[in-house]
Design a protein around this motif. Structure first.
Motif, PDB file in Angstrom:
ATOM      1  N   UNK A   1       0.657  -1.176  -0.115  1.00 16.76           N
ATOM      2  CA  UNK A   1       0.152  -0.045   0.071  1.00 16.76           C
ATOM      3  C   UNK A   1       0.955   1.259  -0.082  1.00 16.76           C
ATOM      4  N   UNK A   2       2.280   1.209  -0.284  1.00 16.64           N
ATOM      5  CA  UNK A   2       2.983   2.463  -0.261  1.00 16.64           C
ATOM      6  C   UNK A   2       2.425   3.413  -1.143  1.00 16.64           C
TER       7      UNK A   2
ATOM      8  N   UNK B   1      -3.637   7.788   1.846  1.00 17.39           N
ATOM      9  CA  UNK B   1      -3.713   7.357   3.195  1.00 17.39           C
ATOM     10  C   UNK B   1      -5.118   7.388   3.559  1.00 17.39           C
ATOM     11  N   UNK B   2      -5.939   8.286   3.243  1.00 20.01           N
ATOM     12  CA  UNK B   2      -7.429   8.134   3.832  1.00 20.01           C
ATOM     13  C   UNK B   2      -8.213   6.944   3.180  1.00 20.01           C
ATOM     14  N   UNK B   3      -7.955   6.817   1.839  1.00 15.88           N
ATOM     15  CA  UNK B   3      -8.776   5.357   1.520  1.00 15.88           C
ATOM     16  C   UNK B   3      -7.993   4.343   1.955  1.00 15.88           C
ATOM     17  N   UNK B   4      -6.798   4.370   2.331  1.00 18.21           N
ATOM     18  CA  UNK B   4      -6.266   2.857   2.758  1.00 18.21           C
ATOM     19  C   UNK B   4      -6.514   2.772   4.250  1.00 18.21           C
ATOM     20  N   UNK B   5      -6.809   3.755   4.936  1.00 21.58           N
ATOM     21  CA  UNK B   5      -7.237   3.719   6.337  1.00 21.58           C
ATOM     22  C   UNK B   5      -8.520   3.214   6.255  1.00 21.58           C
TER      23      UNK B   5
ATOM     24  N   UNK C   1      -9.808  -0.338   8.344  1.00 21.24           N
ATOM     25  CA  UNK C   1     -10.802  -0.273   9.258  1.00 21.24           C
ATOM     26  C   UNK C   1     -12.024  -1.566   9.017  1.00 21.24           C
ATOM     27  N   UNK C   2     -12.133  -1.570   7.740  1.00 26.44           N
ATOM     28  CA  UNK C   2     -13.407  -2.745   7.463  1.00 26.44           C
ATOM     29  C   UNK C   2     -12.394  -4.002   7.334  1.00 26.44           C
ATOM     30  N   UNK C   3     -11.049  -4.015   7.261  1.00 27.78           N
ATOM     31  CA  UNK C   3     -10.152  -5.324   7.256  1.00 27.78           C
ATOM     32  C   UNK C   3     -10.139  -5.752   8.927  1.00 27.78           C
ATOM     33  N   UNK C   4     -10.164  -4.641   9.691  1.00 24.28           N
ATOM     34  CA  UNK C   4     -10.069  -5.129  11.153  1.00 24.28           C
ATOM     35  C   UNK C   4     -10.993  -5.913  11.803  1.00 24.28           C
TER      36      UNK C   4
ATOM     37  N   UNK D   1      -1.721   2.304  18.360  1.00 20.55           N
ATOM     38  CA  UNK D   1      -1.953   1.350  17.458  1.00 20.55           C
ATOM     39  C   UNK D   1      -2.999   1.893  16.382  1.00 20.55           C
ATOM     40  N   UNK D   2      -2.436   2.083  14.849  1.00 22.54           N
ATOM     41  CA  UNK D   2      -3.417   2.195  13.934  1.00 22.54           C
ATOM     42  C   UNK D   2      -4.090   0.945  13.362  1.00 22.54           C
ATOM     43  N   UNK D   3      -5.238   1.661  12.707  1.00 25.63           N
ATOM     44  CA  UNK D   3      -5.890   0.538  11.858  1.00 25.63           C
ATOM     45  C   UNK D   3      -5.054  -0.564  11.142  1.00 25.63           C
ATOM     46  N   UNK D   4      -4.074  -0.016  10.641  1.00 27.72           N
ATOM     47  CA  UNK D   4      -3.265  -0.967   9.892  1.00 27.72           C
ATOM     48  C   UNK D   4      -2.522  -1.853  10.584  1.00 27.72           C
TER      49      UNK D   4
END
Length: 336
Positions: A165-166, A170-174, A178-181, A254-257
């Motif tokens: 995801x480099x 950032x906004x769409x990745x986050x 959050x969904x993946x969490x 801890x971030x969502x990622x």
């Protein structure tokens, strides 16, 4: 014939599973709450549902079998089981009160072993003859191995995700993380239920054999898994907010990622060890995973003072639980 002592032991075992649920709720929901993917109430409902789902999908109870064989049959009595449960419940409540994410698994094993060894001494035998030393030393080894396995897997997963995801916004990745969490925390909760509920199943099964309700080679009655999965799910729904705070923010931010990485690493470790029949600590595993994601940023991102305090709690859990169980068994022995 069902005795009143057996009823008390079974009730205490189910109470322990309930306490295990709210004590270990933090393992499954700490990161998903700290990243604000779910509210605390939503998170405990989510975790409880996946804890209970394990009842329908896990039928080969290898971990329960390992726990049942921790103490040799000749030294198991109802009073040994009672003393072990009292010690385990006591230590779990103490560590919950102080917000220490210690292992419910290890306090149960330590209590059971400590009571069995004390019984051996009263019978004039060598205390070590009462326990399966191979099982005890394997379990003790995983006090250190489980968090390091979780740490390594979480570190690798985080590095891979960062590489993939480099170039993402950032906004769409986050939003994606959050969904993946939801998936990763569900997997961790499922693994927690499948691993931890089995430990009390083994204790209840042994109690039924010790009281001669079922023969030693009998299949585990179906009501035991149902009761244990239900108790741990209900316990999870009651939360464990002091430990959530420690797990979700005090070790590292801890971030969502990073939540996805830590939870996925914890779930993988628990799935593998459950298949191998090794009763590892969910607490140790997810703590190591959280440290692993912190290390991908920098070594100083991990609050090592908190981590060292947790390590001490892990190391002393089995011996303290064993000593408390020995004391309880001694009191029972002299007051019969």
């Amino acid at each position: 014939m069902v005795t009143s002592l057996l009823v008390v032991v079974v009730m205490l075992a189910i109470i322990f599973d309930f306490i295990n649920g709210f004590h270990d709720a933090a393992n499954s929901i700490a990161t998903i709450v700290s990243t604000k993917v779910l509210t605390p109430f939503q998170a405990v409902l989510w975790a409880a549902a996946f804890n209970f789902l394990a009842f329908f999908l896990i039928k080969d109870h290898k971990v329960a079998n390992t726990i049942a064989k921790t103490v040799h049959e000749n030294f198991i009595t109802m009073h040994v089981i009672l003393a072990g449960l009292v010690a385990a419940i006591t230590w779990n409540l103490i560590t919950w009160w102080f917000g220490i994410p210690s292992s419910s698994s290890h306090t149960l094993i330590g209590g059971f072993a400590g009571a069995g060894m004390t019984n051996a001494l009263f019978l004039g035998a060598n205390a070590w003859n009462a326990v399966d030393t191979h099982s005890i030393f394997t379990i003790a080894a995983y006090i250190f191995l489980a968090p390091f396995i979780g740490l390594f897997i979480a570190y690798v997963i985080t590095i891979i995700i960062l590489h993939i995801f480099k170039n993402s916004r950032p906004a769409s990745a986050e939003r994606w993380f959050k969904s993946a969490q939801l998936v990763s925390s569900g997997a961790l909760s499922f693994a927690h239920g499948g691993n931890d509920a089995q430990k009390v199943m083994g204790i209840i099964y042994v109690a039924l054999i010790a009281s001669k309700v079922i023969p030693p080679d009998a299949k585990m009655p179906e009501w035991i898994p149902l009761a244990c999965y239900s108790a741990i799910a209900l316990g999870t729904m009651s939360g464990g907010w002091k430990i959530v705070k420690t797990m979700g923010s005090k070790i590292t931010k801890v971030t969502p990622l990073e939540g996805v990485s830590a939870e996925t690493a914890g779930a993988i470790t628990l799935f593998v060890t459950e298949r191998l029949g090794i009763p590892v600590s969910t607490t140790h595993t997810i703590t190591g995973s959280i440290i692993g994601v912190g290390l991908t940023k920098r070594v100083s991102a991990v609050r090592w003072g908190v981590t060292i305090n947790l390590l001490w709690a892990w190391v002393i859990t089995i011996p303290i639980s064993a000593l408390v169980a020995a004391l309880v068994f001694t009191i029972i022995h002299f007051t019969q």
